[in-house]
Write an enzyme that holds these catalytic residues in place. Structure first.
Site, PDB file in Angstrom:
ATOM      1  N   ARG A  51      50.009  39.497  37.448  1.00  0.00           N
ATOM      2  CA  ARG A  51      51.315  38.938  37.814  1.00  0.00           C
ATOM      3  C   ARG A  51      51.382  38.414  39.250  1.00  0.00           C
ATOM      4  NH1 ARG A  51      51.806  42.095  33.896  1.00  0.00           N
ATOM      5  NH2 ARG A  51      50.209  43.153  35.060  1.00  0.00           N
ATOM      6  N   THR A  52      50.968  39.240  40.193  1.00  0.00           N
ATOM      7  CA  THR A  52      51.203  38.888  41.599  1.00  0.00           C
ATOM      8  C   THR A  52      50.405  37.641  41.968  1.00  0.00           C
ATOM      9  OG1 THR A  52      51.473  41.242  41.986  1.00  0.00           O
ATOM     10  CG2 THR A  52      51.302  39.842  43.929  1.00  0.00           C
ATOM     11  N   LYS A  80      29.090  40.702  51.587  1.00  0.00           N
ATOM     12  CA  LYS A  80      28.045  40.828  52.628  1.00  0.00           C
ATOM     13  C   LYS A  80      28.545  41.690  53.782  1.00  0.00           C
ATOM     14  CE  LYS A  80      26.875  36.052  51.632  1.00  0.00           C
ATOM     15  NZ  LYS A  80      27.150  34.718  52.151  1.00  0.00           N
ATOM     16  N   ARG A 101      45.996  41.068  48.737  1.00  0.00           N
ATOM     17  CA  ARG A 101      46.070  42.405  48.119  1.00  0.00           C
ATOM     18  C   ARG A 101      44.799  43.149  48.480  1.00  0.00           C
ATOM     19  NH1 ARG A 101      47.718  43.855  42.057  1.00  0.00           N
ATOM     20  NH2 ARG A 101      49.718  43.449  43.029  1.00  0.00           N
ATOM     21  N   HIS A 129      54.430  47.304  48.401  1.00  0.00           N
ATOM     22  CA  HIS A 129      54.294  46.082  47.593  1.00  0.00           C
ATOM     23  C   HIS A 129      55.610  45.312  47.781  1.00  0.00           C
ATOM     24  CE1 HIS A 129      53.100  43.291  44.639  1.00  0.00           C
ATOM     25  NE2 HIS A 129      52.746  44.084  43.651  1.00  0.00           N
TER      26      HIS A 129
HETATM   27  N1   CP Z   1      53.346  44.179  39.362  1.00  0.00           N
HETATM   28  C1   CP Z   1      52.093  43.885  39.785  1.00  0.00           C
HETATM   29  O1   CP Z   1      51.741  44.020  40.958  1.00  0.00           O
HETATM   30  O2   CP Z   1      51.261  43.424  38.793  1.00  0.00           O
HETATM   31  P1   CP Z   1      49.751  42.949  39.021  1.00  0.00           P
HETATM   32  O3   CP Z   1      48.970  44.159  39.433  1.00  0.00           O
HETATM   33  O4   CP Z   1      49.315  42.373  37.692  1.00  0.00           O
HETATM   34  O5   CP Z   1      49.779  41.920  40.115  1.00  0.00           O
END
Ligand code: CP
Length: 305
Positions: A51-52, A80, A101, A129
């Site tokens: 999603r993100t 590396k 992320r 998040h």
């Molecule tokens: N909600 C969320 O962070 O989903 P993903 O891990 O698929 O990005």
């Protein structure tokens, strides 16, 4: 340079401004379809995501911009041994804004210390998040029409769930919010997050059934077996954190069920067709709020040049 590392980096005024921008995008998408023309977003994902990452990608495309990056760090020079800070110093030559992320708490913050372009934390370890929280806030606003006077039940893994940590902090900015924590003993909300939100009325309960009639929002998360030291304990409690249609019988007709997803088995598929199940609509809101965020962060960066 403005970054988004933690939801508390934004004032409540700015959060509301982002929500208003997302609502404006829904109403007048044509106004925004070229606002990021000739601009690039880099998505640096050291951890898996559906999603993100894809919603950031779709968001930048719908703003008229382009996207580059990696979804698998082993295909980059990270394999590396390149550090996060060096990677960012390199990538900022190719992109106007970076969404990152990382499995390590604090990695996006470290990146932001050396970056000359805005860094967006797309999830770091068990910490935060913030763009999921913005997604959740937009969903609550669109589903219930308000962000104050709410009773929210957080259910599942409240210890490691970064979406829970960020959303509880975000909700502490609004009036008359009651938080009910529904979690097994092993997965309760850590003290450090409770102490960050002293103004929130919070209570802990053992089952969702006992509080279901009170809730305006039920925020479900995954309870993962690997979080338990004792397998028998997991087997004993696991069904208490599974949402079924039967358990929804006492819920308000207006209650909304949110889940950051992915789910495994904590919401049975039979719940999906209930009008209160908002979790797939929530995914669409993720793209809209990320459009608003990219647009605003780039505007702020331009003003500060
Ligand atoms: N909600 C969320 O962070 O989903 P993903 O891990 O698929 O990005």
């Amino acid at each position: 340079m403005r970054h988004l590392i933690d939801i508390m980096d934004l004032s409540v005024y700015e959060i509301n401004e982002l929500i208003d921008t997302a609502l404006d995008i829904i109403e007048y998408p044509e106004k925004y379809c070229e606002v990021c023309r000739n601009m690039k977003l880099a998505t640096l994902f050291y951890e898996p995501s559906t999603r993100t990452r894809l919603s950031f990608t779709a968001a930048m495309m719908e703003l008229g911009g382009q996207v580059l990056g990696f979804a698998e760090p082993n295909s980059s020079s990270v394999s590396k041994g390149e550090t996060v800070q060096d990677t960012v110093r390199v990538v900022e030559n190719f992109a106007d804004i970076i969404a990152m992320r990382h499995h390590t708490e604090g990695a996006p913050l470290e990146a932001s210390k050396v970056a000359n372009v805005p860094i967006i934390n797309a999830g770091d370890g068990s910490h935060a998040h913030p763009t999921q929280s913005l997604t959740d806030l937009l969903t609550i606003k669109r589903e219930l029409g308000r962000l104050d006077n709410l009773t929210i039940g957080f259910c599942g893994d409240l210890k490691f769930g970064r979406t829970v940590h960020s959303l509880i902090q975000a909700m502490s900015r609004y009036e008359n919010i009651k938080v009910i924590l529904i979690a097994p003993e092993e997965l309760q909300l850590p003290e450090r997050f409770k102490s960050k939100t002293p103004n929130l009325e919070m209570r802990e309960v053992a089952t969702m059934e006992e509080v279901m009639p009170e809730l305006d929002v039920l925020y479900m998360t995954r309870v993962q077996q690997e979080r338990f030291l004792d397998r028998e304990e997991f087997e004993r409690v696991k069904d208490s954190f599974v949402l079924t249609l039967k358990k929804l019988e006492t819920a308000k007709p207006t209650m909304r069920i949110l889940h950051p997803l992915p789910r495994v088995n904590e919401i049975l598929p039979e719940v999906d067709s209930d009008p209160r199940a908002a979790y797939f609509r929530q995914v669409g809101n993720g793209k809209l709020i990320r459009m608003a965020l990219i647009y605003r962060l780039l505007l702020w960066a331009k003003k500060n040049k």
